[in-house]
Design a protein around this motif. Structure first.
Motif, mmCIF file in Angstrom:
data_model
loop_
_atom_site.group_PDB
_atom_site.id
_atom_site.type_symbol
_atom_site.label_atom_id
_atom_site.label_comp_id
_atom_site.label_asym_id
_atom_site.label_seq_id
_atom_site.Cartn_x
_atom_site.Cartn_y
_atom_site.Cartn_z
ATOM 1 N N ALA A 48 0.830 -1.201 0.000
ATOM 2 C CA ALA A 48 0.000 0.000 0.000
ATOM 3 C C ALA A 48 0.869 1.258 0.000
ATOM 4 O O ALA A 48 0.586 2.219 -0.733
ATOM 5 C CB ALA A 48 -0.932 -0.006 1.209
ATOM 6 N N LEU A 49 1.933 1.245 0.793
ATOM 7 C CA LEU A 49 2.847 2.390 0.838
ATOM 8 C C LEU A 49 3.531 2.579 -0.507
ATOM 9 O O LEU A 49 3.662 3.715 -0.998
ATOM 10 C CB LEU A 49 3.881 2.192 1.949
ATOM 11 C CG LEU A 49 4.882 3.324 2.159
ATOM 12 C CD1 LEU A 49 4.158 4.627 2.501
ATOM 13 C CD2 LEU A 49 5.864 2.947 3.261
ATOM 14 N N SER A 50 3.935 1.499 -1.111
ATOM 15 C CA SER A 50 4.586 1.559 -2.423
ATOM 16 C C SER A 50 3.629 2.117 -3.476
ATOM 17 O O SER A 50 4.020 2.947 -4.304
ATOM 18 C CB SER A 50 5.074 0.175 -2.827
ATOM 19 O OG SER A 50 5.688 0.214 -4.084
ATOM 20 N N ALA A 51 2.387 1.675 -3.446
ATOM 21 C CA ALA A 51 1.384 2.174 -4.397
ATOM 22 C C ALA A 51 1.156 3.671 -4.189
ATOM 23 O O ALA A 51 1.023 4.437 -5.152
ATOM 24 C CB ALA A 51 0.079 1.404 -4.238
ATOM 25 N N LYS A 53 3.343 5.850 -2.928
ATOM 26 C CA LYS A 53 4.536 6.555 -3.414
ATOM 27 C C LYS A 53 4.561 6.600 -4.940
ATOM 28 O O LYS A 53 4.945 7.614 -5.532
ATOM 29 C CB LYS A 53 5.804 5.879 -2.894
ATOM 30 C CG LYS A 53 6.062 6.117 -1.426
ATOM 31 C CD LYS A 53 7.341 5.423 -0.981
ATOM 32 C CE LYS A 53 7.652 5.671 0.466
ATOM 33 N NZ LYS A 53 8.905 5.006 0.869
ATOM 34 N N THR A 54 4.155 5.521 -5.572
ATOM 35 C CA THR A 54 4.118 5.471 -7.037
ATOM 36 C C THR A 54 3.125 6.495 -7.580
ATOM 37 O O THR A 54 3.412 7.206 -8.546
ATOM 38 C CB THR A 54 3.744 4.056 -7.521
ATOM 39 O OG1 THR A 54 4.738 3.142 -7.045
ATOM 40 C CG2 THR A 54 3.662 3.986 -9.029
ATOM 41 N N ALA A 55 1.950 6.575 -6.962
ATOM 42 C CA ALA A 55 0.945 7.538 -7.396
ATOM 43 C C ALA A 55 1.444 8.966 -7.210
ATOM 44 O O ALA A 55 1.245 9.821 -8.085
ATOM 45 C CB ALA A 55 -0.355 7.326 -6.621
ATOM 46 N N LEU A 56 2.107 9.234 -6.096
ATOM 47 C CA LEU A 56 2.664 10.566 -5.845
ATOM 48 C C LEU A 56 3.715 10.914 -6.891
ATOM 49 O O LEU A 56 3.719 12.023 -7.452
ATOM 50 C CB LEU A 56 3.269 10.621 -4.441
ATOM 51 C CG LEU A 56 3.856 11.949 -3.994
ATOM 52 C CD1 LEU A 56 2.800 13.040 -4.010
ATOM 53 C CD2 LEU A 56 4.464 11.811 -2.604
ATOM 54 N N ALA A 57 4.609 9.976 -7.195
ATOM 55 C CA ALA A 57 5.640 10.209 -8.208
ATOM 56 C C ALA A 57 5.000 10.439 -9.574
ATOM 57 O O ALA A 57 5.427 11.325 -10.326
ATOM 58 C CB ALA A 57 6.602 9.026 -8.262
ATOM 59 N N ARG A 58 3.990 9.642 -9.910
ATOM 60 C CA ARG A 58 3.302 9.808 -11.202
ATOM 61 C C ARG A 58 2.690 11.205 -11.312
ATOM 62 O O ARG A 58 2.809 11.874 -12.342
ATOM 63 C CB ARG A 58 2.210 8.751 -11.357
ATOM 64 C CG ARG A 58 1.475 8.852 -12.686
ATOM 65 C CD ARG A 58 0.357 7.817 -12.836
ATOM 66 N NE ARG A 58 0.877 6.463 -12.786
ATOM 67 C CZ ARG A 58 0.570 5.561 -11.861
ATOM 68 N NH1 ARG A 58 -0.266 5.863 -10.887
ATOM 69 N NH2 ARG A 58 1.086 4.350 -11.898
ATOM 70 N N ASN A 59 2.049 11.665 -10.243
ATOM 71 C CA ASN A 59 1.434 12.994 -10.248
ATOM 72 C C ASN A 59 2.486 14.090 -10.420
ATOM 73 O O ASN A 59 2.269 15.068 -11.154
ATOM 74 C CB ASN A 59 0.641 13.224 -8.961
ATOM 75 C CG ASN A 59 -0.618 12.385 -8.902
ATOM 76 O OD1 ASN A 59 -1.121 11.918 -9.931
ATOM 77 N ND2 ASN A 59 -1.126 12.165 -7.706
ATOM 78 N N ARG A 60 3.613 13.939 -9.749
ATOM 79 C CA ARG A 60 4.682 14.939 -9.880
ATOM 80 C C ARG A 60 5.232 14.965 -11.309
ATOM 81 O O ARG A 60 5.476 16.035 -11.862
ATOM 82 C CB ARG A 60 5.818 14.640 -8.913
ATOM 83 C CG ARG A 60 5.485 14.958 -7.483
ATOM 84 C CD ARG A 60 6.664 14.656 -6.591
ATOM 85 N NE ARG A 60 6.398 15.020 -5.208
ATOM 86 C CZ ARG A 60 7.197 14.751 -4.213
ATOM 87 N NH1 ARG A 60 8.341 14.113 -4.428
ATOM 88 N NH2 ARG A 60 6.888 15.103 -2.994
ATOM 89 N N ILE A 61 5.440 13.799 -11.878
ATOM 90 C CA ILE A 61 5.964 13.724 -13.246
ATOM 91 C C ILE A 61 4.971 14.323 -14.233
ATOM 92 O O ILE A 61 5.350 15.088 -15.133
ATOM 93 C CB ILE A 61 6.311 12.265 -13.617
ATOM 94 C CG1 ILE A 61 7.528 11.813 -12.806
ATOM 95 C CG2 ILE A 61 6.564 12.109 -15.109
ATOM 96 C CD1 ILE A 61 7.813 10.329 -12.893
ATOM 97 N N GLU A 62 3.687 14.008 -14.066
ATOM 98 C CA GLU A 62 2.675 14.576 -14.954
ATOM 99 C C GLU A 62 2.624 16.099 -14.832
ATOM 100 O O GLU A 62 2.476 16.804 -15.835
ATOM 101 C CB GLU A 62 1.303 13.967 -14.654
ATOM 102 C CG GLU A 62 1.175 12.520 -15.111
ATOM 103 C CD GLU A 62 -0.123 11.857 -14.662
ATOM 104 O OE1 GLU A 62 -0.907 12.476 -13.917
ATOM 105 O OE2 GLU A 62 -0.333 10.695 -15.073
ATOM 106 N N ALA A 63 2.779 16.604 -13.615
ATOM 107 C CA ALA A 63 2.790 18.056 -13.416
ATOM 108 C C ALA A 63 4.007 18.682 -14.098
ATOM 109 O O ALA A 63 3.902 19.742 -14.740
ATOM 110 C CB ALA A 63 2.789 18.389 -11.923
ATOM 111 N N MET A 64 5.172 18.022 -13.996
ATOM 112 C CA MET A 64 6.373 18.541 -14.665
ATOM 113 C C MET A 64 6.195 18.530 -16.183
ATOM 114 O O MET A 64 6.576 19.494 -16.862
ATOM 115 C CB MET A 64 7.604 17.713 -14.271
ATOM 116 C CG MET A 64 8.107 18.005 -12.883
ATOM 117 S SD MET A 64 9.713 17.225 -12.563
ATOM 118 C CE MET A 64 9.228 15.558 -12.233
#
Length: 75
Positions: A48-51, A53-64
């Motif tokens: 759950a923690l990994s999922a 973190k993955t979602a957070l990273a995906r959101n940051r990358i999409e924002a960039m």
């Protein structure tokens, strides 16, 4: 008649040994089950923690990517 009782005693002793072996096995399996349940719970929390973190990273990358695209469109 005496040998008949001796045979019964031997059977009872064998039966008792088998029952004791089964009780020991049940105790071992119960302990293993508790350990496996705890490991599964730990694994579920890690997953759950990994999922998350993955979602957070995906959101940051999409924002960039969105910012980079908007920077490229400016005159």
């Amino acid at each position: 008649m005496n040998s008949e009782y001796a045979g019964l005693d031997t059977e009872l002793i064998r039966l008792q040994e088998k029952i004791e072996a089964l009780v020991t096995l049940c105790e071992q399996l119960r302990k293993e089950n508790v350990t496996l349940k705890a490991r599964f719970e730990d694994w579920s929390q890690e997953r759950a923690l990994s999922a998350e973190k993955t979602a957070l990273a995906r959101n940051r990358i999409e924002a960039m990517i969105t910012r980079l695209k908007s920077m490229g469109q400016e005159p």
